[in-house]
Design an enzyme around this catalytic site. Structure first.
Site, PDB file in Angstrom:
ATOM      1  N   CYS A   1      -6.399  -6.327   1.170  1.00 25.09           N
ATOM      2  CA  CYS A   1      -4.986  -6.362   0.779  1.00 25.09           C
ATOM      3  C   CYS A   1      -4.245  -7.401   1.615  1.00 25.09           C
ATOM      4  O   CYS A   1      -4.234  -7.323   2.853  1.00 25.09           O
ATOM      5  CB  CYS A   1      -4.338  -4.997   0.969  1.00 25.09           C
ATOM      6  SG  CYS A   1      -2.574  -4.994   0.565  1.00 25.09           S
TER       7      CYS A   1
ATOM      8  N   ASN B   1     -10.899  -0.860   0.653  1.00 26.26           N
ATOM      9  CA  ASN B   1      -9.906  -1.925   0.500  1.00 26.26           C
ATOM     10  C   ASN B   1      -9.766  -2.707   1.806  1.00 26.26           C
ATOM     11  O   ASN B   1      -8.941  -2.388   2.654  1.00 26.26           O
ATOM     12  CB  ASN B   1      -8.559  -1.323   0.086  1.00 26.26           C
ATOM     13  CG  ASN B   1      -7.559  -2.382  -0.335  1.00 26.26           C
ATOM     14  OD1 ASN B   1      -7.747  -3.568  -0.080  1.00 26.26           O
ATOM     15  ND2 ASN B   1      -6.485  -1.957  -0.965  1.00 26.26           N
TER      16      ASN B   1
ATOM     17  N   LEU C   1       0.807  -1.229   0.000  1.00 18.99           N
ATOM     18  CA  LEU C   1       0.000   0.000   0.000  1.00 18.99           C
ATOM     19  C   LEU C   1       0.840   1.279   0.000  1.00 18.99           C
ATOM     20  O   LEU C   1       0.487   2.282   0.628  1.00 18.99           O
ATOM     21  CB  LEU C   1      -0.975   0.020   1.189  1.00 18.99           C
ATOM     22  CG  LEU C   1      -2.012  -1.102   1.231  1.00 18.99           C
ATOM     23  CD1 LEU C   1      -2.909  -0.950   2.455  1.00 18.99           C
ATOM     24  CD2 LEU C   1      -2.868  -1.127  -0.035  1.00 18.99           C
TER      25      LEU C   1
END
Length: 309
Positions: free
Chosen positions: A130, A127, A73
């Site tokens: 991840c 999100n 990220l």
């Protein structure tokens, strides 16, 4: 009539082709190759409240039929995205989907509240899937109750519709999807990467510094198709499908499974023109298959089965 036009919550798309978050940055590099306005939308890189430098290198490894990544990220942080990246994107005729990430629920809420105010952000992509960060990320996406709670909290502060990105690294993706829908999500995006690993033949150690990474590319397409097929029959909110899309034929397959739009990821690294190429080729493929509009393909695999019973 625009045969590729798609209407989704918060998103009026001239076509259903969207570069996936994490594979397109904020579009600057690709704008050197073509006018980004030809796209349906852009899912910008995951944004966290503070800048993140990502995981140690090496953090990318090739695999047969795909690649592993453990970027972690990496992003410039909310302030830079709000004051630089999003204003730059205003020159293009595009509704932006902002990908929101964080380490704890409060981080997601803070980013969502601010980034949803940007004039060209028409939707958020939450999100919660991840696999390459130690906190947050996938930790929110593997438990139905936690995923639902985070969705509800973000919905309360967001000024635009909220789509939630689902992880394939779960035992029952339908259960999680239904919990997120009940919590108020406007749509789903799926799937994120599958957790994988590669080992060095000389050292017998993991090639990635993070040890594991997210597998993407054509290798995961059958998994993505199966999951979209299952989830689309269980929920009443739209799905943006992703996972190994490289061609117009791949797009139609995702639509048949139940997707209402698609995101193209890893293929952008191989061919920077992949998205406009797919857009250009879709009308001829619709002709070949006998469809007037791409919406006629949506859910065709299971809707046909239902009608024949």
């Amino acid at each position: 009539m625009n045969r590729l036009q798609v209407e989704l919550p918060g998103l009026s798309l001239k076509n259903p082709i969207i570069p996936a978050s994490g594979c397109f940055g904020f579009g600057r590099e690709y704008a050197q190759f073509y006018d980004l306005s030809v796209l349906g939308s852009i899912m910008i890189k995951a944004t966290t409240e503070q800048p993140r430098y990502g995981n140690p290198t090496p953090r990318v490894a090739e695999t047969p039929g795909g690649m592993l990544n453990a970027i972690g990220l990496q992003n410039p942080g909310l302030d830079k995205v709000m004051n630089s990246e999003l204003p730059w994107l205003e020159q293009f005729d595009l509704p932006i989907i902002a990908n929101v990430a964080g380490s704890q629920a409060e981080d997601y809420v803070a980013v969502a509240k601010e980034i949803s105010k940007a004039p060209n952000v028409h939707a958020l992509e939450l999100n919660i899937s991840c696999p390459n960060v130690k906190t947050g990320g996938i930790a929110f996406g593997t438990n139905p109750e936690i995923a639902a709670d985070l969705t509800k909290r973000v919905k309360e502060v967001s000024e635009v519709p909220v789509y939630v990105k689902l992880s394939p690294n779960v035992a029952n993706i339908v259960e999680i999807a239904k919990a997120i829908e009940t919590a108020g999500a406007d749509g789903l995006t799926m799937i994120n990467t599958l957790l994988g690993m590669r080992l060095d033949l000389k050292t017998a150690k993991p090639i990635l510094a993070n040890r594991t990474g997210g597998l993407s590319g054509p290798a995961i397409k059958p998994v993505a198709i199966r999951m979209v097929h299952e989830v689309s029959q269980a929920v009443n909110i739209p799905i943006i499908g992703m996972g190994g899309i490289e061609t117009a034929e791949d797009v139609i397959e995702f639509f048949y499974a139940g997707a209402s739009a698609v995101a193209v990821g890893t293929a952008n690294f191989i061919d920077p023109f992949v998205c406009p190429t797919i857009i250009e080729e879709l009308p001829a493929l619709l002709d070949e298959l006998g469809f007037d509009h791409i919406s006629e393909c949506q859910g065709r695999s299971w809707k046909q089965t239902c009608h024949s019973r």
